[in-house]
Design a protein around this motif. Sequence first.
Motif: not given
Length: 251
Positions: A33, A36, A39-40
């Motif tokens: 999580h 991610r 990365q977002n």
Amino acid sequence: MDSVESQVYVIIFSTLFLGGIMSTFVIAMVFIHRQRQAQNRQKVDQIKSEHEKTLLNIENEIQQDTLTQIGRELHDNIGQLLSLAKLNFGSIKPEKHAEGKEILNQVIQEVRGLSKTLNLDWVESISINEFIGQQLERIKNTGFCETTLEADFELVDLPKDQKLVLIRVIQESLNNAIKHALPNKILIRISENGEGKQIRIQDDGIGFDTALQTNGSGMYNLRKRMDTIGGNFELTSTVGKGTEIILTLPN
């Protein structure tokens, strides 16, 4: 007793084993999580950076076009007016001096008008409808072709980034029509349908086969610029029947 103790040990071991698996799973999910999320954040930062870079490029291009226009006006218009004023002041006739003063007043007004375009303040002070009207009037005054603006409403209160992009895309679309289409008429229509507010740029020029001709990177750049503000760029063209560009604004 030994059997009972063995069962207890098995239960304890199983519980610890399952607990370890669950802990590992939770830790792995938290790690994924967070990864991610990182990365977002990177994607958002990249999109924001590209957006700001696009707007900066557009501002620079508009400023360069403005300086080119000012240079042309100084040479072709104000320069001629000053030369005419000089001739009038060189005359011994009083009425010629009066004409020279009138010309100088006109020069002053022209210079004041040009000074307002040296920065991008005019972008915020003008509506898209007014800008389109000015561009079409300029084309018409050259005698190149007839131009028409049809608007169902006034495009006002647009964010500066949207306005900058629209101004540049409209400029480039009109420049392409002038350079390549050889039209007798250019029509721009501002309307709204189920997709949103749209600006349609149509010409009755020679057109081209969109399957064969890519116009280099020009169309790609215009499409990408509309993407940066959440809008849409659509082009259709038919050989001998002209070209239509539809700019759909974000809701």
